[in-house]
Every structure is written in C-alpha cells, then in structure tokens.
Write a protein that holds these residues in place. Structure first.
Motif, PDB file in Angstrom:
ATOM      1  N   PRO A  18       0.901  -1.515  -0.147  1.00  0.00           N
ATOM      2  CA  PRO A  18       0.107  -0.034  -0.044  1.00  0.00           C
ATOM      3  C   PRO A  18       0.841   1.214   0.032  1.00  0.00           C
ATOM      4  CG  PRO A  18      -0.617  -1.665   1.534  1.00  0.00           C
ATOM      5  CD  PRO A  18       0.516  -2.244   1.241  1.00  0.00           C
ATOM      6  N   GLU A  19       0.285   2.259  -0.756  1.00  0.00           N
ATOM      7  CA  GLU A  19       1.202   3.572  -1.004  1.00  0.00           C
ATOM      8  C   GLU A  19       0.441   4.536  -0.331  1.00  0.00           C
ATOM      9  OE1 GLU A  19       2.625   3.899  -4.940  1.00  0.00           O
ATOM     10  OE2 GLU A  19       3.507   2.332  -4.938  1.00  0.00           O
ATOM     11  N   GLY A  20       1.113   5.437   0.130  1.00  0.00           N
ATOM     12  CA  GLY A  20       0.310   6.730   0.979  1.00  0.00           C
ATOM     13  C   GLY A  20      -0.148   6.432   2.115  1.00  0.00           C
ATOM     14  N   PRO A  21      -0.554   7.656   2.777  1.00  0.00           N
ATOM     15  CA  PRO A  21      -1.135   7.709   4.138  1.00  0.00           C
ATOM     16  C   PRO A  21      -2.553   6.790   4.214  1.00  0.00           C
ATOM     17  CG  PRO A  21      -1.338   9.768   3.518  1.00  0.00           C
ATOM     18  CD  PRO A  21      -0.516   8.950   2.303  1.00  0.00           C
ATOM     19  N   GLU A  22      -3.290   6.858   2.954  1.00  0.00           N
ATOM     20  CA  GLU A  22      -4.565   6.377   2.987  1.00  0.00           C
ATOM     21  C   GLU A  22      -4.808   5.713   1.829  1.00  0.00           C
ATOM     22  OE1 GLU A  22      -7.624   9.625   3.621  1.00  0.00           O
ATOM     23  OE2 GLU A  22      -6.903  10.249   5.514  1.00  0.00           O
ATOM     24  N   PRO A  23      -4.358   4.574   1.817  1.00  0.00           N
ATOM     25  CA  PRO A  23      -4.320   3.773   0.438  1.00  0.00           C
ATOM     26  C   PRO A  23      -5.782   3.129   0.303  1.00  0.00           C
ATOM     27  CG  PRO A  23      -3.509   2.313   2.400  1.00  0.00           C
ATOM     28  CD  PRO A  23      -3.683   3.900   2.751  1.00  0.00           C
ATOM     29  N   GLU A  24      -6.143   2.946  -1.021  1.00  0.00           N
ATOM     30  CA  GLU A  24      -7.606   2.307  -1.368  1.00  0.00           C
ATOM     31  C   GLU A  24      -7.531   0.985  -0.494  1.00  0.00           C
ATOM     32  OE1 GLU A  24      -8.121   2.669  -5.194  1.00  0.00           O
ATOM     33  OE2 GLU A  24      -8.026   4.738  -5.616  1.00  0.00           O
ATOM     34  N   GLN A  25      -9.104   0.586  -0.634  1.00  0.00           N
ATOM     35  CA  GLN A  25      -9.307  -0.661   0.114  1.00  0.00           C
ATOM     36  C   GLN A  25      -8.948  -2.034  -0.647  1.00  0.00           C
ATOM     37  OE1 GLN A  25     -10.894  -0.972   3.312  1.00  0.00           O
ATOM     38  NE2 GLN A  25     -10.120  -3.121   2.759  1.00  0.00           N
ATOM     39  N   ALA A  26      -8.926  -1.585  -2.135  1.00  0.00           N
ATOM     40  CA  ALA A  26      -8.405  -2.577  -2.841  1.00  0.00           C
ATOM     41  C   ALA A  26      -6.983  -2.688  -2.777  1.00  0.00           C
ATOM     42  CB  ALA A  26      -8.707  -2.063  -4.549  1.00  0.00           C
ATOM     43  N   GLU A  27      -6.050  -1.917  -2.349  1.00  0.00           N
ATOM     44  CA  GLU A  27      -4.731  -2.080  -2.431  1.00  0.00           C
ATOM     45  C   GLU A  27      -4.328  -2.875  -1.114  1.00  0.00           C
ATOM     46  OE1 GLU A  27      -1.823   1.353  -3.309  1.00  0.00           O
ATOM     47  OE2 GLU A  27      -3.640   2.263  -2.867  1.00  0.00           O
ATOM     48  N   LEU A  28      -5.363  -2.573   0.088  1.00  0.00           N
ATOM     49  CA  LEU A  28      -5.075  -2.939   1.331  1.00  0.00           C
ATOM     50  C   LEU A  28      -5.404  -4.537   1.228  1.00  0.00           C
ATOM     51  CD1 LEU A  28      -6.690  -0.266   3.710  1.00  0.00           C
ATOM     52  CD2 LEU A  28      -4.175  -1.150   3.448  1.00  0.00           C
ATOM     53  N   ASP A  29      -6.513  -4.941   0.520  1.00  0.00           N
ATOM     54  CA  ASP A  29      -7.118  -6.150   0.411  1.00  0.00           C
ATOM     55  C   ASP A  29      -5.965  -7.117  -0.272  1.00  0.00           C
ATOM     56  OD1 ASP A  29      -9.294  -5.653   1.642  1.00  0.00           O
ATOM     57  OD2 ASP A  29     -10.625  -5.434  -0.262  1.00  0.00           O
ATOM     58  N   ALA A  30      -5.317  -6.313  -1.544  1.00  0.00           N
ATOM     59  CA  ALA A  30      -4.422  -7.265  -2.052  1.00  0.00           C
ATOM     60  C   ALA A  30      -2.946  -7.393  -1.150  1.00  0.00           C
ATOM     61  CB  ALA A  30      -3.960  -6.456  -3.371  1.00  0.00           C
TER      62      ALA A  30
END
Length: 701
Positions: free
Chosen positions: A567-579
């Motif tokens: 995950p990149e950035g302070p607030e990554p998207e949910q799809a990034e977190l799931d992956a």
C-alpha cells in the motif's frame, strides 16, 4: 452410541478442540482450522460420527471439497477409518459436481436439454484467442490466453456485471467486451464452460423451487472443506441448499485464503456469524506440523492482518532452530547461493516462491550444473509473455535491422516518435542492400529532427547491444532504449524483464540468451525433474498448499516481488489493502509449510528492502559509541562480558573482518554458528565464540 464408545471403537485420537468439532452436529457451524491442525481428520471423523454414532442416514450427508483429488482423498480416508459399506452411501463431491447434478435434475424434471459442457480447455482457449485477435488484430500469446481464462473464471465466480465487469483488467485488451463476446459465442453454440455450471445451477435453484426442495429434502447435513477458497457464487449456492435445514459445517481458515485471483472470498468466513444467525464459531488452534519457533513466528506475522477472525496458532511439537535469515546482496547472489546449496543438499528442502517466473534463473543454474532437483508445476507462460516477446524481438531486430514485420511490432514501444504511416513506409521500402529501416526513417523529410536523432541513437544501441553480455543487453533495452518508459506508461508489469536479466547474466551474448531461452522453455514444458528421492524441491506456494516439508526456504522476499503489492500513501484504497493482506496470507502459508527449519532470503541491495523480512528480523539499532571505552585490538582476547556483548552485536547483515579471510558480511546465524560471505567470494561457517575469543573476528564499524 455414546461419543466415548464410538471413539474407542474406531481407535480415534482427538484433542479437546477436535472432539468439540466432531460433536457439533446441528445448526450452522464455522470451524476455523489453523495450518497443521488436522482439519481433514476432524471433517472425516465428524461424517463418521454423524452416520455411525448418531444414526443419520449417509445419503443425507453431502460433503463438498475444492478439488476432485480432495474429494477422492477424503473418501479414501473415510473408508480407511470406517469401512467401505458406509463410504459407498456417502456423497463426496466438488461444488461443480453438485452443480452438474442440479443441471441433470433440471433436464429430467422439465424434459429439457441443457447446454453442452465445453470440457476441452484448448477449445476454450482457442475461442478466447480468436476474440482477442478480433479486438487487437494480433495473435494472442499463450500467457494472454491464460490471463483471459483466469479473468473469465474470476468474473463468473464473483458474479460481476456492468461497472464491476469493466474494472477487471487484462493487459492489452478491453476485457469486458471480450467477456460479453465470449458469452454470446457460447450461447450461440449452446455450450457452457465449467464456471457456467455454477451460474446455471444457481439460476435453476432460484427459478425452480421444486428442484431446490428436492435437493434440500435429499441432503440434510452439509459439510464444506477449504471454505476460504470458496467464491461468492459458490457461497450463494451453499446458502440456498443448506437454508432449510441450517445444518451447515464450514471448515476453513481465512488466514490461508490465497486464491483471490480465482475469486476466493475469505470475507464470507468473517461474515459467517452475521449471515447465519445463531451460528457457532469453533477453532482448531493446535499445530501438529511445525516446531514451536516456527509456529510462534508465523502466528505473530499473521496477527497483523485486520480482515480476520481472532485466533492464535499454538505448537504441539517441541523446540527447534529459530527461523533463519539468509542475507545476500541481490537476486543474482540468491540464485547462486541456492544453486550451491542444491549441490550438497542432503535432506528434504523446499524452495518456495510467489510466482513461477522466480524459479527460472535458478532452474537455469541447476540445469547447467547437472544438479538434480524436483519442480512442481512450472508454467511456461513466461516465454510467450508480451514483455519477453518484446525484448527478444528487439534483440532479433538488432540481428536483422531490415525485418519489417518485427519492426512494426516494436517501433511505437521505443519512444522515437515514429508515425504509423512512416513506420509502414520504412518497413516496405527499406533496401537491404543500401540501408536499414531506422536509417531510412532518419533521412526522411517527414520525420521530425527529434525522431531522426532518436533513430540514430536506436541504431547505435542496437549495434552495441550485440557485443554485450545477455543481462546488459536486456538492461540497455529497458533502461536506455525507451522500452521501460513504455511499460510504465501503459501500467505493465516489467518484472519479467528482471528475470530475463538474471538468465542473461550467464550468457556471453544476446544471441546466446535467445538460444538459452529456447532450451529453458523445452525444459519447463518437459515437466518435473528427478524422482521422489531427490531432496531439493522447487515450488510456488500455491502449489504447496496443504503440503509440508522438513526445511523451507522462502526466496525473493522483497517489496514489489514478494509481496507483489505494498500500500502506498497515508490513506491507501481498500483494494490495495485487500491485495496486501492476501500477500501476507500467502507468505504465512509459505512459512507454515515448514516442519523443522524455516529460512527467509533477504537482500542487502538498495531498492530490495522487505517489510515482511523486517517484521521477522528487525534491523538492530546501532549502539551509541562510548568515547571512554577504547575498542579491543584484534590481538587481545576479550573478557567474558565483552565477548557476550560482541556476540550479541553480530547479527545477519553486519559487516565483519576476519584475520585470515578479510572483510565480509554475516549472512546467517543459527545460535553460535554463523555463515559469513566474504568479499573475496568465499562463504565460511564459523563458531562465533571461538572466533571472537581468539581475536580472529571483529565487527567493522
């Protein structure tokens, strides 16, 4: 029959959590089973308890598995425990097999003929290849066809429509259109694929209540194995079948869900208590496979995931070596270290990796050295992938700079600003006797000054790369000839260029690299090497799921490789977190394949850092220097306290100096024994206490 009597009659040995699970008969139950906890034994024992102790007719019990092989294995294990008579009356099926039964029932009850099942994967791939060519004008590579087949499976299992379908990405195509065309082609020919069996079965259950009632009346107890690998549509079907009796026994572990690309839906386990009111959640938390140290490290690691139900894995076995860090400079050193290990391998050792591509440079070295090894299911999609095809096309164009057909596949990928019309003209008119295609473009008044300069630069690059070693030629193509920028601009994965570089490092010329790639492709297509007696094994983690090995080495552990995404950035998207959480689950599954020894290969080169390795082996903070204390000269023998302090500071990754072998890096440590990779190229195993006490070794500041 009482449980204790039944257990004694069939000589079953179960722990307390296993006994509780076996006796969970009525109502919805989720059994969370950590790795190595004996879940299959519990599932088989529970089926035996239902029909042989509780008197439930075997015909009313349906056990669903993930694969045909798993269903066959479960029946075999049941027969071994409880006999052939009861086994013959039980149903052990895949969910696809159950869906096929639903479709056959639909045909009989309504007098209709369902679509024909398209069983031949080759025919299915050919159809997708035709649709790809219709959309792009190009022939589909084998890797592209496989990617399309995987995407179709994902879309159907996730029940995607409309905007959701448009979000599915396959490199180089508009997937949603190919998907719709594929579906239309199947319907027109009155055929269905394997995933359609579930689509049509769910539709039948929804539209024909009498067929649903027939299956609900026939089966009253439902058991589902490997529930973490079950997709959204499969959960819907299971919910409909078990909806009336509510007797659903779901066995799985969301921490081991690693098939997201096939639409596995671990969130269904997390939601189970909400979706099934009154459900019980039981746990199997005792690991019978691995040593205490491996279990503790793996449990700490997976606790960092958030999309999971609370549980802890506990070891039943005793102690063993702590998980070991293998520190090497870069991937090339990693391959050499593993190849060297394979030569002297004297016990079961599995080298596990995230992607099949990772194994290819190592296979290259093993084949060259004639070192025996075994390999599980290496796919050959690498050799036909777009990136590999493009890089090898550039090399072949360098060998034949008049090849117009190849040039038309390449010109827009090298950033020279050549128009389509000018590229076509040059491909048609370049005179082999007079000038190359790039030289022709370079003298055309219609080309911009910048394009003419770029063509001259590309010509120089093409000439120079033919004189270089294979890896340097690949590096030149990617980093100096514009191809890397093309990959980045189009959001394409360039990791296969890194694998090409690694293979090319052992080839004196680009032409030799082309020849070696052809040889390796044949090696891979030929399949596994060596018999079962060969102790050195290569495998993806996916292929090793459910298996176990004495020693496990996890390779290519670096951000961007394994894990593939961070995950990149302070607030990554949910799809990034799931992956990212699936990457963590994959790593966890790899760790828990190890019974006795676990090693993690970690890189020292800048840009190859690893969040996973840092969690397991935190980099020690440098101690603050004490100006009042002078360092001990190498000639002096340290006292006991100083010896202990020096030993604690010698951790993998630190620089050391040996009086005989010179400077080097401490790569791995197991208690008092350390492996040092010296700058001279030698690797030595040393007793730290002896080397420090005699003044042979010290840490370099």
């Amino acid at each position: 029959m009482e449980f204790s009597q039944w257990k004694e009659r069939y000589s079953l040995s179960l722990d307390e959590q296993q006994e509780q699970a076996v006796q969970a008969v009525d109502g919805p139950v989720l059994l969370l089973a950590v790795p190595g906890s004996g879940k299959t034994t519990v599932l088989v024992s529970r089926v035996g308890y239902l029909c042989l102790a509780r008197g439930i007719p075997p015909e009313q019990i349906l056990t669903m598995t993930y694969t045909v092989a798993a269903a066959r294995d479960m029946r075999t294990r049941f027969t071994a425990l409880f006999g052939e008579q009861a086994a013959q009356r039980l149903e052990f099926r895949t969910i696809n097999g159950v869906c096929s039964q639903i479709i056959r029932t639909y045909e009989r009850r309504l007098g209709r003929t369902a679509f024909t099942l398209l069983e031949d994967a080759g025919q299915r791939g050919a159809l997708l290849g035709e649709l790809y060519r219709a959309q792009t004008g190009e022939f589909a590579a084998e890797s592209t066809v496989k990617a399309l087949m995987t995407a179709v499976t994902y879309a159907k299992n996730q029940m995607l429509t409309g905007e959701e379908l448009a979000q599915v990405q396959v490199e180089g195509v508009e997937f949603s259109k190919i998907f719709r065309d594929y579906e239309q082609a199947l319907r027109q020919s009155r055929r269905m694929d394997y995933d359609d069996q579930m689509v049509y079965a769910l539709r039948i259950l929804r539209q024909h209540p009498r067929i649903l009632e027939e299956f609900q009346g026939r089966f009253r107890y439902f058991c589902v194995d490997e529930a973490q690998d079950t997709s959204r549509i499969q959960h819907r079907i299971i919910r409909m079948l078990a909806g009336q009796s509510q007797n659903l026994f779901l066995v799985g572990d969301e921490d081991q869900s690693i098939y997201g690309f096939r639409a596995a839906d671990p969130s269904a386990l997390v939601r189970f208590p909400e979706d099934w009111p009154g459900a019980r959640v039981l746990r199997l938390e005792q690991n019978y496979r691995s040593t205490r140290e491996i279990v503790a490290a793996a449990d700490r690691f997976i606790q960092k995931n958030t999309s999971r139900l609370p549980k802890h894995m506990r070891a039943v076995r005793g102690s063993g070596p702590a998980p070991e860090e293998i520190s090497v400079y870069d991937r090339q050193r990693q391959y050499r270290w593993l190849a060297k290990l394979a030569k002297s391998c004297d016990r079961e050792t599995a080298v596990l990796y995230r992607d099949n591509d990772s194994a290819l440079p190592l296979i290259d070295l093993l084949e060259r050295a004639g070192t025996p090894y075994r390999c599980r299911q290496v796919e050959s999609a690498f050799f036909t992938s777009r990136v590999v095809r493009d890089v090898t096309d550039v090399i072949r164009f360098a060998l034949d700079p008049w090849d117009g057909e190849r040039f038309l596949r390449l010109y827009y990928k090298l950033g020279a600003g050549i128009s389509r019309s000018l590229a076509q003209e040059a491909a048609d008119r370049a005179d082999r006797e007079r000038e190359t295609i790039l030289a022709y473009i370079g003298r055309q008044p219609g080309a911009s000054p910048w394009t003419r300069r770029q063509c001259a630069a590309l010509s120089t690059h093409l000439s120079n790369l033919l004189q270089e070693r294979g890896d340097r030629a690949v590096y030149r193509i990617v980093h100096f000839m514009g191809y890397g920028a093309y990959l980045e601009e189009h959001g394409m994965d360039g990791s296969r260029a890194d694998i090409l570089e690694a293979i090319g490092a052992n080839q004196p010329t680009p032409l030799a690299l082309l020849e070696r790639l052809e040889e390796l492709e044949q090696v891979v297509r030929a399949g596994a090497h060596g018999g079962e007696e060969v102790p050195f094994l290569l495998s993806t983690i996916h292929s090793s799921k459910g298996l176990e090995y004495g020693r496990v080495i996890l390779m290519d552990v670096a951000d961007g490789i394994f894990p593939k995404t961070v995950p990149e950035g302070p607030e990554p998207e949910q799809a990034e977190l799931d992956a990212y959480e699936e990457e963590r689950r994959l790593f966890y599954v790899g760790m828990t394949r190890a019974k006795n020894e676990l090693s993690i290969v970690r890189f020292r080169k800048e840009g190859l850092s690893s969040l996973f390795a840092e969690e397991l082996f935190p980099t020690p903070r440098e101690p603050r220097p004490n100006p009042a204390k002078r360092p001990l000269p190498m000639e002096m023998g340290p006292d006991r306290d100083a010896l202990a302090a020096m030993g604690e500071a010698l951790v993998p990754g630190v620089r050391v100096r040996h009086r005989t072998f010179g400077p080097g890096v401490l790569c791995a440590r197991n208690g008092d024994i350390a492996t040092v990779s010296f700058d001279s190229g030698a690797d030595k195993r040393l007793s730290l206490s002896t080397a420090l006490r005699t003044g042979q070794l010290r840490r370099e500041e």
